[in-house]
Enzyme design. Sequence first.
Site, short mmCIF file in Angstrom:
data_model
loop_
_atom_site.label_atom_id
_atom_site.label_comp_id
_atom_site.label_asym_id
_atom_site.label_seq_id
_atom_site.Cartn_x
_atom_site.Cartn_y
_atom_site.Cartn_z
N CYS A 6 -7.78 2.46 -0.45
CA CYS A 6 -7.52 1.09 -0.92
C CYS A 6 -6.64 0.33 0.08
CB CYS A 6 -6.84 1.18 -2.29
SG CYS A 6 -6.05 -0.32 -2.86
N CYS A 21 -3.46 -1.25 -1.31
CA CYS A 21 -2.50 -0.19 -1.64
C CYS A 21 -1.67 0.18 -0.42
CB CYS A 21 -3.21 1.06 -2.15
SG CYS A 21 -4.15 0.82 -3.67
#
Length: 105
Positions: free
Chosen positions: A30, A33
Amino acid sequence: MALEITDANFEETVLQSDKPVLVDFWAAWCGPCRMVGPVIEEISTEYDGKAVVGKLDVDANQEFAAKYGVRNIPTVLMFKGGEVVGRQVGVAPKNVYTEAIDGLL
């Protein structure tokens, strides 16, 4: 350094903590993230001894991600007394997280 939170230690580390807890639900693939990760690490150092700051990899630990309805990552949940008291979905500036912790101290 932020604690590694897993399905196995979630109950003890998060739900039974006597301090406020910030949990970053993330995954290695991600992109957003990876933007939040260094901020969470900074916060874990700054709040050492005052709050518990950890990261939960949703790919490896799906039980609590599902239990708390984490459908988008990054999602940061704030816990106090074993209850969710705050939720931030997506990337946010550092002060959003620190103000949430400060409000629980």
